[in-house]
Design a protein around this motif. Structure first.
Motif, PDB file in Angstrom:
ATOM      1  N   TRP A 916      33.149  14.770 -26.610  1.00  0.00           N
ATOM      2  CA  TRP A 916      33.598  16.068 -27.153  1.00  0.00           C
ATOM      3  C   TRP A 916      34.696  16.684 -26.302  1.00  0.00           C
ATOM      4  CZ3 TRP A 916      33.104  20.788 -24.621  1.00  0.00           C
ATOM      5  CH2 TRP A 916      32.247  20.833 -23.507  1.00  0.00           C
ATOM      6  N   LEU A 917      34.714  16.393 -25.011  1.00  0.00           N
ATOM      7  CA  LEU A 917      35.800  16.866 -24.152  1.00  0.00           C
ATOM      8  C   LEU A 917      37.045  15.997 -24.300  1.00  0.00           C
ATOM      9  CD1 LEU A 917      34.357  17.789 -20.609  1.00  0.00           C
ATOM     10  CD2 LEU A 917      35.498  19.319 -22.210  1.00  0.00           C
ATOM     11  N   GLU A 918      36.818  14.712 -24.399  1.00  0.00           N
ATOM     12  CA  GLU A 918      37.930  13.760 -24.391  1.00  0.00           C
ATOM     13  C   GLU A 918      38.726  13.779 -25.687  1.00  0.00           C
ATOM     14  OE1 GLU A 918      40.296  11.040 -22.366  1.00  0.00           O
ATOM     15  OE2 GLU A 918      38.604  12.200 -21.620  1.00  0.00           O
ATOM     16  N   ARG A 919      38.025  13.704 -26.823  1.00  0.00           N
ATOM     17  CA  ARG A 919      38.752  13.622 -28.097  1.00  0.00           C
ATOM     18  C   ARG A 919      38.262  14.594 -29.157  1.00  0.00           C
ATOM     19  NH1 ARG A 919      36.359  11.163 -32.389  1.00  0.00           N
ATOM     20  NH2 ARG A 919      34.458   9.945 -32.048  1.00  0.00           N
ATOM     21  N   GLY A 920      37.171  15.299 -28.872  1.00  0.00           N
ATOM     22  CA  GLY A 920      36.645  16.245 -29.849  1.00  0.00           C
ATOM     23  C   GLY A 920      35.748  15.576 -30.875  1.00  0.00           C
ATOM     24  N   VAL A 921      35.278  16.355 -31.836  1.00  0.00           N
ATOM     25  CA  VAL A 921      34.435  15.850 -32.928  1.00  0.00           C
ATOM     26  C   VAL A 921      35.045  16.326 -34.240  1.00  0.00           C
ATOM     27  CG1 VAL A 921      32.147  15.830 -33.966  1.00  0.00           C
ATOM     28  CG2 VAL A 921      32.371  15.913 -31.473  1.00  0.00           C
ATOM     29  N   PRO A 922      35.679  15.432 -35.011  1.00  0.00           N
ATOM     30  CA  PRO A 922      36.307  15.820 -36.277  1.00  0.00           C
ATOM     31  C   PRO A 922      35.279  16.379 -37.263  1.00  0.00           C
ATOM     32  CG  PRO A 922      37.001  13.631 -35.599  1.00  0.00           C
ATOM     33  CD  PRO A 922      35.873  14.013 -34.705  1.00  0.00           C
TER      34      PRO A 922
END
Length: 940
Positions: A916-922
């Motif tokens: 969730w920090l690195e790329r998020g959650v679409p």
């Protein structure tokens, strides 16, 4: 910058770096098992105690013990327990198993299909435990041994237990059929047994002595054996009488103290009637209940009726009957077609209350009633005491008093928008004539109350900065502060509003004296003359001890003439807690009983014995329960959280430093239990106003509503620093810089602080200060801001949706501390708004901003996120759907606890970043992927 640091060590017994067997750090799986003590009670004779030990989630245990710590019984899931007045029985509910409730919720069971409570009755001397299934509620006589309870299943006699299954089923089914709209009432004398049951009961009331039980019955349609109406059961004779007949709604059942009179409200209109005003009924049991006051009766205002929502109660001598009246509601127009008429809210500048506030309080206003009194034994004489102008009326604790206190802020409410409070006028209203005596005709910013005996009205006047009393007998106002020559207001007030009073401790019998607080001491003041003496003999101010007092006996309204007062104290310097004692009539200084590096709860005293029940706690000791006669020799009754010994816990110590402007500052530093001064530790600073008084507070690991979980972080190798902040009016942001940054800088001088890896965390007001701090310095490696305000210019005109109030008062008068309107000092609002300095931010920051936040506008977090995002700063926003200012749902609290530790672990310890920090959650993965698994990246 001038900055020095003093660590007050030695507050805890063992050295922080003592050799010990390795212990595991806390993790997120431990939360549910952590326990607390709740629901503690002591029997009137002081010989028995009961309490619950509750895990954070799961099934608790009710303990029944002697005061000598002999366990009589442990009841799994026991709850809401009380002792009988004769100290012979304990009565309690037994909650369904947590897993059973969970499964029922998973299966989406209807409310009537959910697992039900049971009822338990335990004989303290006999050891006999009796249980009843599916109990909705129970009432135990205040002064007797009569118990009444409502159950959804019938109470089968022993003979039926031996009957064939089909016979029992037929009887059960027949009885259950009668319960549609009601339940089965069981009345039981705990001493004599022989329960009586009644069907289709909707409401019930046990008299104070237990001599009578009144109950309402709603007979199911088609049932010819059950009669609708209001009944009274005489417990001694076993006689049942119907006092009022007919279907309808019966509410507000009330006995007098002697159990010789009964009053209630009822409406008996057809189910489809558009208007259903209530009628007030009365009975002295000589005959059927008679109508005491009917809708639109003589003396009532046109269109008014007795209220079904106003509380009904008798005076102690049984002479007066208090109740509520209200205007009849306008019937809803059933000819209107919903989709053919407009739906809107109309805001008008002349409205007393803003529309959001009106809508927030809509249910309360629809149920508002106005206090009235009747004299049933005097032909039903009726007097209206309150009305639309005098809406709020209060009775003295001793309800025989001739006057009630009525308070109004009519015509002064608009100013609440920017002041946060209103100017009030107070009146004494005679319960015999209706006469209204103005106490403060010009109005004042005050909070009024009546003395227990009703002989005085007392209030603190914020403008005059003093306590005043109004004598009912003499019709005179007395300045209670003049002769004391002491400041009864907050000496440390650092906001632009009027300082708060320290408050009232208690009254003595017959309203002879009132005990008032200053910062340290308690003053004994004669409300008739204003003559004042320092009850604690100045010991508080001399020794920097804050004396406070609360009457320890439940339902005792005042201090008796020979009472020994047990005074709770906290040492302002060391933060230690303890008790002193002094007789109410003594002129001697209070005697010290105990003052220790722990925190005490208020004392609970047995009604008929000098035995006290209390909790005691410290950072290392959970709030266990103790019983004692003198607080010297004590018996420990509980031993919660034994699993703590298996985990790396933490210590706490006061720290002091001097800020750049020369202010003396205080905070608390938490260290891991296995702290090694030869190592370097990352540190997180958490702050909210002043928190150092909680030095000895036990911090259990728990899913956070959005604050920092001190136990979790300290156990996992962090230093946690909680500085106190004092404020300069007009400079809330700069004040945080002054105290927080200087405290952190002072601690960084220690070799064991990793100055390159320091984080900050705050929620609400603390969230604002986090947002401000990261615009002023790059010293923080990570920041977490919960529900922050970042733009005071846009927040100023917003609404606090949880109350419907404008936010203007907060900025001008209270916590935001700006002391001016937006148009009086626009620069002040901009200077203290982090939004206008976001280009300076270099610190990675997580924001929590929830879409149902009723305190801070959700868009404040959005403003911060979108602007930092545009500036290409590392920023994340957590929006918990449908959640409030502080998280309420446990599943959300667990989630944010995991993410918070992951975030700081990544930036302060170099741990891999979670997804969730690195790329998020679409959005397309919402509900399928929470992004909690870690990636392989590292920042160290």
């Amino acid at each position: 910058m001038r900055s020095s640091l003093l660590l007050l060590t030695g507050l805890l017994s063992a050295p922080a770096f003592a050799q010990q067997a390795p212990k595991k750090p806390l993790d997120h799986s431990v939360y549910d098992q952590w326990q607390s003590v709740a629901g503690q009670r002591i029997s009137h004779n002081g010989k028995y105690v009961l309490f619950q030990v509750k895990p954070q989630q799961g099934d608790g245990t009710l303990y029944l013990k002697t005061a000598g710590n002999q366990t009589l019984r442990q009841i799994s899931r026991g709850d809401s327990a009380v002792f009988s007045a004769d100290s012979k029985y304990a009565v309690f509910s037994i909650s369904p198993r947590y897993q059973d409730v969970r499964q029922a919720r998973i299966k989406k069971k209807k409310p009537d299909q959910m697992p039900k409570d049971s009822l338990g009755i335990y004989g303290l001397s006999t050891g006999k435990l009796t249980k009843y299934a599916d109990v909705k509620s129970f009432q135990l006589a205040e002064e007797g041994t009569v118990l009444a309870f409502l159950a959804t299943k019938p109470l089968l006699k022993d003979t039926l237990k031996k009957a064939p299954v089909d016979t029992v089923k037929k009887i059960t089914d027949k009885l259950l059929e009668t319960q549609k709209g009601g339940a089965i009432l069981t009345i039981l004398n705990l001493e004599k047994g022989q329960p009586r049951t009644f069907e289709a009961v909707t409401d019930y009331k046990v008299s104070k002595s237990g001599n009578k039980v009144a109950f309402a019955v709603a007979a199911p349609k088609g049932n010819k054996t059950v009669r609708s109406g209001l009944f009274v059961f005489d417990v001694a004779t076993g006689n049942l009488r119907q006092l009022s007949a007919g279907k309808g709604t019966y509410k507000n059942l009330a006995f007098d103290d002697a159990g010789k009179q009964l009053a209630f409200t009822a409406e008996k209109y057809p189910e489809k009637a558009l208007s259903k005003p209530f009628t007030l009924y009365y009975s002295d049991f000589a005959d059927s209940a008679r109508v005491l006051l009917a809708p639109s009766a003589n003396g009532l205002k046109k269109g008014w009726s007795p209220s079904g929502f106003g509380k009904v109660l008798f005076s102690e001598n049984g002479e007066k009957l208090f109740f509520g009246t209200a205007p009849d509601l306008i019937p809803q127009d059933t000819t209107l077609v919903e989709f053919e008429h407009a739906k809107l809210d109309i805001w008008n500048y002349k409205d007393d209350y803003l529309q959001p506030m009106q809508l927030k309080n809509l249910k309360k206003e629809l149920q508002r009633s106005y206090l009235a009194v009747a004299y049933p034994k005097q032909g039903g004489k009726y007097i209206q005491l309150a009305d639309e102008y005098l809406q709020d009326a209060y009775m003295a604790d001793k309800k025989n008093a001739e006057y009630v206190l009525a308070v109004t802020d009519t015509a002064n409410r608009v100013a609440m928008q920017w002041q946060g409070n209103t100017m009030k006028r107070a009146y004494l209203v005679s319960t015999r004539t209706g006469e209204r005596v103005a106490i403060n005709p010009k109005g004042s910013k005050s909070r009024f109350q009546l003395s227990p005996g009703g002989q005085y009205a007392i209030w603190y006047d914020y403008n005059a900065k003093g306590w005043f009393a109004y004598s009912v007998a003499d019709r005179e106002t007395i300045n209670l502060a003049a002769k004391a020559k002491v400041d009864f207001t907050d000496e440390e007030n650092d906001s632009p509003t009027d300082p708060q009073p320290y408050g009232i401790a208690a009254w003595t019998k017959n309203d002879d004296a009132v005990l008032l607080y200053d910062r340290y001491d308690i003053w004994k003041v004669d409300p008739k003359t204003g003559a004042a003496s320092n009850f604690t003999n100045g010991v508080g101010r001399q020794q920097k001890l804050r004396f406070r007092y609360e009457i320890p006996v439940a339902k005792q309204d005042f201090i008796e003439p020979k009472d020994e007062l047990w005074l709770q104290v906290q040492d302002e310097t060391t933060k230690q807690w303890g008790y002193y004692k002094k007789n109410i009539t003594s002129a001697k200084a209070p005697q010290r009983v105990t003052l220790v590096p722990m925190a005490y709860s208020q004392l609970m005293q047995a009604k008929n014995a000098d035995v006290f029940l209390y909790t005691k706690t410290s950072v290392q000791n959970p709030a266990d329960l103790y019983v004692s006669r003198n607080l010297q020799k004590e018996t420990k009754l509980s031993n919660i959280n034994p699993q703590q010994k298996d985990y790396n816990w933490f210590t706490a110590e006061l720290v002091h430093w001097t800020t750049p402007k020369g202010y003396a500052a205080t905070g608390v530093l938490y260290k891991p239990e296995n702290f090694d001064p030869n190592k370097k530790y990352p540190m997180v600073a958490y702050f909210y106003e002043k928190v150092s008084d909680g030095l000895y507070r036990y911090n259990a690991p728990a899913p956070t509503p959005s604050r920092l979980d001190i136990a979790m972080f300290a156990s996992n190798g962090y230093l946690v620093f909680t500085p106190d902040i004092s404020y300069t009016i007009g400079e809330p942001g700069a004040s945080a810089v002054e105290f927080v940054n200087s405290g952190v800088e002072a601690l960084k001088k220690n070799s064991w602080v990793d100055g390159a890896h320091i984080g900050i965390q705050g929620q609400s007001w603390g969230g604002y200060q986090v947002a401000y701090l990261i615009t002023q310095t790059p010293m923080y490696a990570a920041a977490w801001a919960g529900a922050p305000v970042v733009n005071m210019t846009s927040a100023y005109g917003g609404i606090r949706w949880e109350s419907g109030m404008s936010r203007q008062f907060q900025y001008e008068r209270t916590q935001s501390r700006l002391g001016a309107t937006l148009w009086e000092n626009q620069d002040l609002y901009i200077r203290n708004s982090p939004l206008f300095y976001l280009p300076k931010v270099e610190t990675p920051v997580v924001i929590m901003a929830n879409d149902a936040d009723g305190a801070v506008p959700w868009y404040q977090g959005i403003e911060m996120f979108t602007d930092l995002r545009r500036l290409n700063k590392p920023v994340w926003l957590l929006q918990y759907n449908g959640e409030a200012h502080n998280l309420v749902k446990r599943e959300n609290r667990k989630d944010i606890s995991i993410r918070e530790l992951q975030f700081f672990d990544h930036y302060l310890k170099g741990a891999p970043a979670p997804v969730w920090l690195e790329r998020g959650v679409p959005a397309v993965e919402k509900g399928r992927n929470w992004g909690l698994e870690t990636s392989t990246s590292s920042v160290r």
